[in-house]
Structure formats: C-alpha cells, structure tokens
Design an enzyme around this catalytic site. Structure first.
Site, mmCIF file in Angstrom:
data_model
loop_
_atom_site.group_PDB
_atom_site.id
_atom_site.type_symbol
_atom_site.label_atom_id
_atom_site.label_comp_id
_atom_site.label_asym_id
_atom_site.label_seq_id
_atom_site.Cartn_x
_atom_site.Cartn_y
_atom_site.Cartn_z
ATOM 1 N N ASP A 68 -39.607 -3.493 41.408
ATOM 2 C CA ASP A 68 -38.188 -3.688 41.047
ATOM 3 C C ASP A 68 -38.038 -4.828 40.040
ATOM 4 O O ASP A 68 -37.509 -4.646 38.943
ATOM 5 C CB ASP A 68 -37.365 -4.049 42.301
ATOM 6 C CG ASP A 68 -36.753 -2.822 42.968
ATOM 7 O OD1 ASP A 68 -36.563 -1.800 42.299
ATOM 8 O OD2 ASP A 68 -36.452 -2.916 44.176
ATOM 9 N N GLY A 80 -30.303 -9.653 48.024
ATOM 10 C CA GLY A 80 -30.688 -8.495 48.843
ATOM 11 C C GLY A 80 -32.080 -8.044 48.427
ATOM 12 O O GLY A 80 -32.850 -8.817 47.833
ATOM 13 N N THR A 117 -36.697 3.806 49.108
ATOM 14 C CA THR A 117 -35.502 3.040 48.795
ATOM 15 C C THR A 117 -34.663 2.853 50.047
ATOM 16 O O THR A 117 -35.131 3.101 51.158
ATOM 17 C CB THR A 117 -34.759 3.670 47.579
ATOM 18 O OG1 THR A 117 -33.720 2.787 47.175
ATOM 19 C CG2 THR A 117 -34.181 5.043 47.868
ATOM 20 N N ASN A 171 -41.346 -0.700 47.089
ATOM 21 C CA ASN A 171 -40.562 0.444 46.601
ATOM 22 C C ASN A 171 -41.412 1.600 46.065
ATOM 23 O O ASN A 171 -40.867 2.645 45.735
ATOM 24 C CB ASN A 171 -39.472 0.020 45.607
ATOM 25 C CG ASN A 171 -40.004 -0.422 44.261
ATOM 26 O OD1 ASN A 171 -41.157 -0.813 44.144
ATOM 27 N ND2 ASN A 171 -39.161 -0.370 43.249
ATOM 28 N N LYS A 191 -37.181 -0.121 52.482
ATOM 29 C CA LYS A 191 -38.100 -0.948 51.694
ATOM 30 C C LYS A 191 -38.822 -2.008 52.531
ATOM 31 O O LYS A 191 -39.977 -2.320 52.262
ATOM 32 C CB LYS A 191 -37.345 -1.625 50.547
ATOM 33 C CG LYS A 191 -36.929 -0.670 49.443
ATOM 34 C CD LYS A 191 -36.254 -1.426 48.306
ATOM 35 C CE LYS A 191 -35.845 -0.479 47.201
ATOM 36 N NZ LYS A 191 -35.284 -1.200 46.040
ATOM 37 N N GLY A 236 -26.999 -12.237 43.946
ATOM 38 C CA GLY A 236 -27.531 -11.295 44.930
ATOM 39 C C GLY A 236 -28.906 -11.697 45.414
ATOM 40 O O GLY A 236 -29.779 -12.057 44.611
HETATM 41 N N1 LIG Z 1 -31.613 -0.418 38.197
HETATM 42 C C1 LIG Z 1 -32.550 -0.298 39.113
HETATM 43 O O1 LIG Z 1 -33.696 0.084 38.828
HETATM 44 C C2 LIG Z 1 -32.240 -0.707 40.529
HETATM 45 C C3 LIG Z 1 -33.288 -0.922 41.437
HETATM 46 C C4 LIG Z 1 -32.963 -1.324 42.742
HETATM 47 C C5 LIG Z 1 -31.623 -1.476 43.116
HETATM 48 N N2 LIG Z 1 -30.654 -1.225 42.192
HETATM 49 C C6 LIG Z 1 -29.230 -1.404 42.559
HETATM 50 O O2 LIG Z 1 -29.047 -2.771 42.916
HETATM 51 C C7 LIG Z 1 -27.992 -2.876 43.872
HETATM 52 C C8 LIG Z 1 -28.458 -3.722 45.058
HETATM 53 O O3 LIG Z 1 -29.499 -3.030 45.727
HETATM 54 P P1 LIG Z 1 -30.334 -3.703 46.932
HETATM 55 O O4 LIG Z 1 -31.427 -2.774 47.252
HETATM 56 O O5 LIG Z 1 -30.655 -5.120 46.620
HETATM 57 O O6 LIG Z 1 -29.220 -3.673 48.098
HETATM 58 P P2 LIG Z 1 -29.133 -4.644 49.379
HETATM 59 O O7 LIG Z 1 -30.476 -5.075 49.813
HETATM 60 O O8 LIG Z 1 -28.237 -3.919 50.322
HETATM 61 O O9 LIG Z 1 -28.381 -5.955 48.827
HETATM 62 C C9 LIG Z 1 -27.012 -5.903 48.473
HETATM 63 C C10 LIG Z 1 -26.628 -7.194 47.782
HETATM 64 O O10 LIG Z 1 -25.251 -7.090 47.391
HETATM 65 C C11 LIG Z 1 -24.489 -8.120 48.049
HETATM 66 N N3 LIG Z 1 -23.173 -7.589 48.418
HETATM 67 C C12 LIG Z 1 -22.896 -6.395 48.967
HETATM 68 N N4 LIG Z 1 -21.569 -6.261 49.188
HETATM 69 C C13 LIG Z 1 -21.008 -7.432 48.765
HETATM 70 C C14 LIG Z 1 -19.679 -7.912 48.734
HETATM 71 N N5 LIG Z 1 -18.654 -7.186 49.175
HETATM 72 N N6 LIG Z 1 -19.456 -9.165 48.232
HETATM 73 C C15 LIG Z 1 -20.476 -9.917 47.780
HETATM 74 N N7 LIG Z 1 -21.782 -9.496 47.793
HETATM 75 C C16 LIG Z 1 -22.033 -8.273 48.284
HETATM 76 C C17 LIG Z 1 -25.303 -8.483 49.268
HETATM 77 O O11 LIG Z 1 -24.910 -9.764 49.724
HETATM 78 P P3 LIG Z 1 -25.182 -10.162 51.269
HETATM 79 O O12 LIG Z 1 -26.615 -10.571 51.349
HETATM 80 O O13 LIG Z 1 -24.249 -11.310 51.482
HETATM 81 O O14 LIG Z 1 -24.865 -8.978 52.105
HETATM 82 C C18 LIG Z 1 -26.714 -8.442 48.682
HETATM 83 O O15 LIG Z 1 -26.978 -9.564 47.880
HETATM 84 C C19 LIG Z 1 -27.591 -1.462 44.216
HETATM 85 O O16 LIG Z 1 -26.488 -1.091 43.419
HETATM 86 C C20 LIG Z 1 -28.798 -0.645 43.794
HETATM 87 O O17 LIG Z 1 -28.477 0.689 43.471
HETATM 88 C C21 LIG Z 1 -30.923 -0.857 40.920
#
Ligand SMILES: NC(=O)c1ccc[n+]([C@@H]2O[C@H](COP(=O)([O-])OP(=O)(O)OC[C@H]3O[C@@H](n4cnc5c(N)ncnc54)[C@H](OP(=O)(O)O)[C@@H]3O)[C@@H](O)[C@H]2O)c1
Length: 266
Positions: free
Chosen positions: A112, A138, A71, A96, A75, A136
C-alpha cells in the site's frame, strides 16, 4: 493472447474482501498483468471474517492460483495464517498481497504505502525532503507512514480521529526509522509541502465530514487523496480550486501493481 478467455492455463489471483461490492482493483490488476503478457485473471471473492482461515487454507491447495489480494477487513487477521511475511509486512503489521508458491507456501507483503510513494515518483514528485501531513492512521495510513519515512520525508505529522492510534503509529515508525522526524498533530495543513488523505472520508457514502480544513490548503502544496471512489474527492476539488498539485487514489493503485507483479513472481 485472447484476453477474454480463461482456461486451465490461466494464472488466477483471488482478492478476498468483505463486503466485496466496493472492490475496484480487480479489473486494473487483470489489465496490468495481461498488458505485461501474462495469461492472468484477478477474481474478487466474498470471504467473511469467520471463513478467512478456511479460505486461506484452501488457497494453499489451489495450484493454479498465484496468490490473493487481501483487503478490508482481512489485512491484519490474515497475518497469523501465513507461513512468512516480508520484512515490510512484518514492520507494518498487515498484509495486502499473499503469494502462493508452487508447494503451497504462503507469504504476505504490504505494498500500500510503497505503492503510494512509487505512484508519486512516477508523477514526478519526490517525497524525500518534504514536510508531510498524513491524515489517517488506519490500515492504509499505517502503511503510508512507514513508506514515507522510508522515502526520507523531512517531517511526517500524523493526524487521526482516534488520537491513540496516531500516537502508537508514530512510536512504531520512530522506532523503525530513528533518524526520521515523526510526530502527531492536528488536521491543519498550514506549513506543509504535502497533505495526504489516508482516511476513508470523502469516499462515496462517507459524507460525515472532511479530513482537513480546506481553508488551510494553499497553492504551493501537493494534495493527495488515496480514496478511489469518487476519483475527484471533495478534498481534491478544493485543492484544485486553490491551484495545488494533485495526486489521485488511482496513482497509488497503479504504483502498487508493479510492486505486486514482482512480489507474485510474474
Ligand atoms: N488508492 C489505493 O490504492 C488505496 C489502497 C488502500 C486503501 N485505500 C482507501 O483508503 C481509505 C482508508 O482505507 P483503510 O484500509 O486505511 O481503512 P481503515 O483501516 O478502516 O481506516 C480508516 C481511517 O479513516 C478514519 N476515519 C473513518 N471515518 C472517519 C470519520 N468519520 N472522521 C474522521 N476519521 C475517520 C479512521 O480514523 P479512526 O482510526 O479514528 O477510526 C482511520 O484513520 C479507504 O477509502 C480505502 O478505499 C486506497
């Protein structure tokens, strides 16, 4: 089986992360695999970016390890360190779960997005035919976009703070699924059947705004948040107050576990 015991027979799975204190999945993975009858434990390991290659190399030699979860922030960096990727992981460009075969060969998958779709279907929601707003682009957002296109949504609109990332994601998903209707858009839920927050906004400690204007939510929508801590995010609270159908981050996590079990060969 005595689930408190960890012995030389126990199958070990690592979960590499940095930081490691936010990791919540290890207990759920362990409980799921044990409930399926496996002598299994998943252990979080704190691996910094500088040490990822060394940790992955070490995993090849850990013969009682079935693999590792991977994670934030590993990744994408883990991809070139592996021997093979599933077609899904290759398409998404991130991993992942890593499977370790008996000969030390390492294969990466990304469940994911497929876990999200599976979790939705287990809750009785068929993504096929829905107009979906994905907030999102990310790591998780990328994986969800491919899985939602694969699931046959009628329309997929991707909104991201960094617009260029949304544009790039839409291009790659459209190339992989030429028949799918995929475009970028605003964080406005008006007219959608399903809204999915795949940003980190709403996470404990991430108080810098909401992923979508709550005023644009309406009772006929399904609102999903993949954030797991807190379980009921501000978005889900607002959606509940409007009478929307809710999907929780935990349901995506649970959806991933069955897929991970099959991938790890358990
Ligand atoms: N439930 C599950 O099984 C599961 C699995 C994976 C992840 N998650 C959760 O999903 C979330 C995202 O994870 P990730 O791995 O995708 O993280 P990541 O790669 O860091 O992506 C973060 C995302 O959030 C956006 N973001 C962050 N801060 C922001 C702000 N202040 N305003 C607007 N957009 C913002 C980013 O936009 P930018 O591109 O503009 O920075 C990007 O789209 C986390 O909370 C993680 O714990 C859950």
């Amino acid at each position: 089986m005595d689930t408190r015991r960890i012995t030389g027979q126990t199958k070990i799975m690592l979960l590499m992360a940095d930081p490691v204190s936010h990791v919540v999945g290890t207990e759920a993975i362990t409980a799921f695999m044990r409930a399926a009858g496996h002598d299994f434990v998943c252990v979080p390991v704190h691996v910094g970016a500088r040490d990822l290659a060394t940790a992955i190399q070490a995993l090849r030699g850990f013969r009682n390890c079935v693999g590792s979860g991977v994670t934030i922030p590993h990744k994408i960096p883990v991809v070139p360190l592996l021997d093979e990727l599933t077609p899904r992981a290759r398409m998404i460009g991130s991993v992942n779960y890593v499977r370790r075969d008996a000969d030390g060969k390492l294969t990466g998958d990304n469940v994911d997005g497929s876990g999200f779709v599976r979790g939705a279907m287990e809750a009785g929601i068929q993504p096929a035919g829905l107009r979906v707003l994905l907030l999102g682009a990310g790591g998780a957002g990328r994986s969800l976009a491919f899985a939602l296109a694969e699931a046959g949504v009628a329309e997929l609109v991707v909104s991201n703070r960094d617009h260029a990332k949304a544009v790039a994601l839409v291009e790659t998903v459209s190339a992989a699924y030429p028949g799918a209707s995929v475009r970028t858009g605003e964080a406005d839920a008006t007219g959608f059947d399903m809204v999915v927050n795949a940003t980190s906004l709403g996470m404990i400690g991430k108080d810098d705004g909401d992923p979508v204007d709550f005023a644009t939510l309406s009772a006929d929508m399904i609102v999903a948040d993949i954030v797991m801590k807190p379980e009921r995010t501000r978005l889900l609270q607002a959606a509940q107050a409007k009478g929307c159908r809710l999907l929780f981050g935990r349901q995506m996590m649970d959806g991933q576990l069955a897929l991970a079990r099959a991938f790890l060969g358990l």
